[in-house]
Write a protein that holds these residues in place. Structure first.
Motif, PDB file in Angstrom:
ATOM      1  N   CYS A 172       0.764  -1.301   0.059  1.00  0.00           N
ATOM      2  CA  CYS A 172      -0.049   0.026   0.145  1.00  0.00           C
ATOM      3  C   CYS A 172       0.939   1.318   0.062  1.00  0.00           C
ATOM      4  CB  CYS A 172      -0.896  -0.056   1.367  1.00  0.00           C
ATOM      5  SG  CYS A 172      -2.125   1.641   1.141  1.00  0.00           S
ATOM      6  N   ILE A 173       0.397   2.191  -0.758  1.00  0.00           N
ATOM      7  CA  ILE A 173       1.205   3.418  -0.928  1.00  0.00           C
ATOM      8  C   ILE A 173       0.345   4.745  -0.971  1.00  0.00           C
ATOM      9  CG2 ILE A 173       1.336   3.297  -3.227  1.00  0.00           C
ATOM     10  CD1 ILE A 173       4.121   4.776  -3.244  1.00  0.00           C
ATOM     11  N   SER A 174       0.621   5.998  -0.332  1.00  0.00           N
ATOM     12  CA  SER A 174      -0.165   7.001  -0.485  1.00  0.00           C
ATOM     13  C   SER A 174       0.788   7.972  -1.214  1.00  0.00           C
ATOM     14  CB  SER A 174      -0.117   7.589   1.129  1.00  0.00           C
ATOM     15  OG  SER A 174      -1.135   8.677   0.916  1.00  0.00           O
ATOM     16  N   ILE A 175       0.192   8.239  -2.426  1.00  0.00           N
ATOM     17  CA  ILE A 175       0.722   9.530  -3.427  1.00  0.00           C
ATOM     18  C   ILE A 175       0.298  10.860  -3.141  1.00  0.00           C
ATOM     19  CG2 ILE A 175       1.097  10.016  -5.496  1.00  0.00           C
ATOM     20  CD1 ILE A 175       0.843   6.841  -6.248  1.00  0.00           C
ATOM     21  N   GLN A 176       1.201  11.684  -2.867  1.00  0.00           N
ATOM     22  CA  GLN A 176       0.864  13.130  -2.638  1.00  0.00           C
ATOM     23  C   GLN A 176       1.062  13.974  -3.702  1.00  0.00           C
ATOM     24  OE1 GLN A 176       3.112  12.673   1.123  1.00  0.00           O
ATOM     25  NE2 GLN A 176       1.200  13.340   2.207  1.00  0.00           N
ATOM     26  N   PRO A 177       0.332  14.199  -4.704  1.00  0.00           N
ATOM     27  CA  PRO A 177       0.521  15.103  -5.705  1.00  0.00           C
ATOM     28  C   PRO A 177       0.601  16.419  -5.219  1.00  0.00           C
ATOM     29  CG  PRO A 177      -1.324  13.431  -6.187  1.00  0.00           C
ATOM     30  CD  PRO A 177      -0.894  13.402  -4.665  1.00  0.00           C
ATOM     31  N   GLY A 178       1.339  17.241  -5.907  1.00  0.00           N
ATOM     32  CA  GLY A 178       1.278  18.671  -6.018  1.00  0.00           C
ATOM     33  C   GLY A 178       0.194  19.166  -6.816  1.00  0.00           C
ATOM     34  N   ALA A 179       0.401  20.488  -7.491  1.00  0.00           N
ATOM     35  CA  ALA A 179      -0.668  21.031  -8.275  1.00  0.00           C
ATOM     36  C   ALA A 179      -0.376  20.499  -9.588  1.00  0.00           C
ATOM     37  CB  ALA A 179      -0.437  22.617  -8.161  1.00  0.00           C
ATOM     38  N   PHE A 180      -1.344  19.984 -10.262  1.00  0.00           N
ATOM     39  CA  PHE A 180      -1.436  19.438 -11.569  1.00  0.00           C
ATOM     40  C   PHE A 180      -2.509  20.202 -12.238  1.00  0.00           C
ATOM     41  CE2 PHE A 180       1.420  16.199 -10.011  1.00  0.00           C
ATOM     42  CZ  PHE A 180       2.127  15.998 -10.722  1.00  0.00           C
ATOM     43  N   ARG A 181      -2.350  20.275 -13.603  1.00  0.00           N
ATOM     44  CA  ARG A 181      -3.411  21.108 -14.389  1.00  0.00           C
ATOM     45  C   ARG A 181      -4.447  20.122 -14.881  1.00  0.00           C
ATOM     46  NH1 ARG A 181      -0.646  24.745 -18.788  1.00  0.00           N
ATOM     47  NH2 ARG A 181       0.782  25.013 -16.887  1.00  0.00           N
ATOM     48  N   THR A 182      -5.302  19.983 -13.899  1.00  0.00           N
ATOM     49  CA  THR A 182      -6.675  18.998 -13.990  1.00  0.00           C
ATOM     50  C   THR A 182      -7.840  19.753 -13.758  1.00  0.00           C
ATOM     51  OG1 THR A 182      -6.460  18.519 -11.671  1.00  0.00           O
ATOM     52  CG2 THR A 182      -5.555  16.994 -13.226  1.00  0.00           C
TER      53      THR A 182
END
Length: 292
Positions: A172-182
């Motif tokens: 299990c992993i938690s991914i912490q994205p920054g600001a992406f253009r969505t």
């Protein structure tokens, strides 16, 4: 690894859509889900299997969905919990109903759907839970407190799942994205607390800044999605508990963690010195024992 199966939630747009495309491009099988199945037509044309799913549905419904999804290919190797939205406003500006709705989708949706798939993964002794969190879970942004709290909960769940599921060879992993253009702030994926209080200037300023930055974010979601697919499928050995995705996330989260260590050291004298005078640490206790 080419036969591995990705099941991804929230594929109608943004990261979910891009991750589905990236996984297909890498030769994996993809089960793409969204509340409105018609939004998945472009992914079906690329080879994905489309299934309707509302992650906020009752647990029994999600258990039935997991059985249906598992039977498509006889396995799910990567469960990607991506569906969610942003509840904005100062914490006080959000009604109890709005707060509950945020947690029903961002937290309990992840919890209930994952629990629905875990019996299959545990029996197979294989699988990876990929939770899409946010740098906000650690930054605790003014004007997005409810959203950030929901992502902090996901980070915490993920940390524990990683340890609990290790004996079953499930990661299990938690991914912490920054600001992406969505398309977040200009869609139903962003909601403002309805109990607006004019005197919350900082929270309002945060929301205005967030909205004004739409379409100008530094992160390319196609690149970020491909990086996620490649990382979780190619990383050797164990995955990190949490993984910052994007230059801004890496820099911001590093600053947060460093500042917290500095703060802990600053107040260390107030933290320590509370043991019984005759306390002796029990060094024979196993690593799985609680320390709370």
């Amino acid at each position: 690894m080419a036969s591995a199966v990705f099941l991804i939630t929230g594929c109608s747009s943004g990261f979910g859509y891009e991750m589905a495309k990236a996984a297909l491009r890498r030769g994996f099988k993809v089960i793409a889900t969204a509340r409105r199945i018609e939004t998945l037509k472009p992914l079906e044309e690329l080879g994905a299997i489309a299934l309707p799913l509302d992650v906020a549905a009752p647990p029994a419904t999600l258990v039935s969905f997991a059985k249906q999804a598992w039977e498509v290919y006889g396995q799910v190797d990567y469960l990607v919990n991506n569906a969610g939205y942003v509840q904005g406003g100062a914490i006080e500006e959000n009604t109890p109903e709005e707060t509950l709705s945020q947690f029903n989708t961002n937290v309990f949706g992840v919890l209930n759907l994952t629990n629905a798939f875990l019996p299959y993964m545990r029996e197979r002794r294989s699988g990876t839970i990929v939770n899409i969190s946010s740098q906000g879970g650690s930054l605790n942004l003014v004007g997005a407190g409810i959203y950030c709290a929901s992502k902090a909960a996901i980070d915490s769940f993920s940390d524990t799942w990683s340890r609990e599921l290790a004996e079953f060879n499930v990661k299990c992993i938690s991914i912490q994205p920054g600001a992406f253009r969505t398309p977040v702030s200009n869609s139903s994926n962003f909601r403002r607390g309805s109990n607006v209080i004019a005197t919350y200037a900082a929270a309002t300023e945060g929301i205005v800044g967030f909205n004004s930055g739409t379409g100008k974010e530094r992160g390319d979601p196609a690149k970020g999605a491909l990086r996620i697919v490649d990382f979780v499928t190619q990383a050797k050995g164990k995955l990190p508990l949490r993984w910052a995705l994007g230059e801004d996330s890496f820099v911001n989260l590093r600053k947060v963690h460093e500042s917290r260590i500095v703060e802990m050291d600053e107040f260390k004298e107030w933290s320590v010195g509370t043991d019984y005078d005759d306390y002796v640490p029990n060094t024979s206790v196993g690593t799985g024992a609680w320390s709370i």
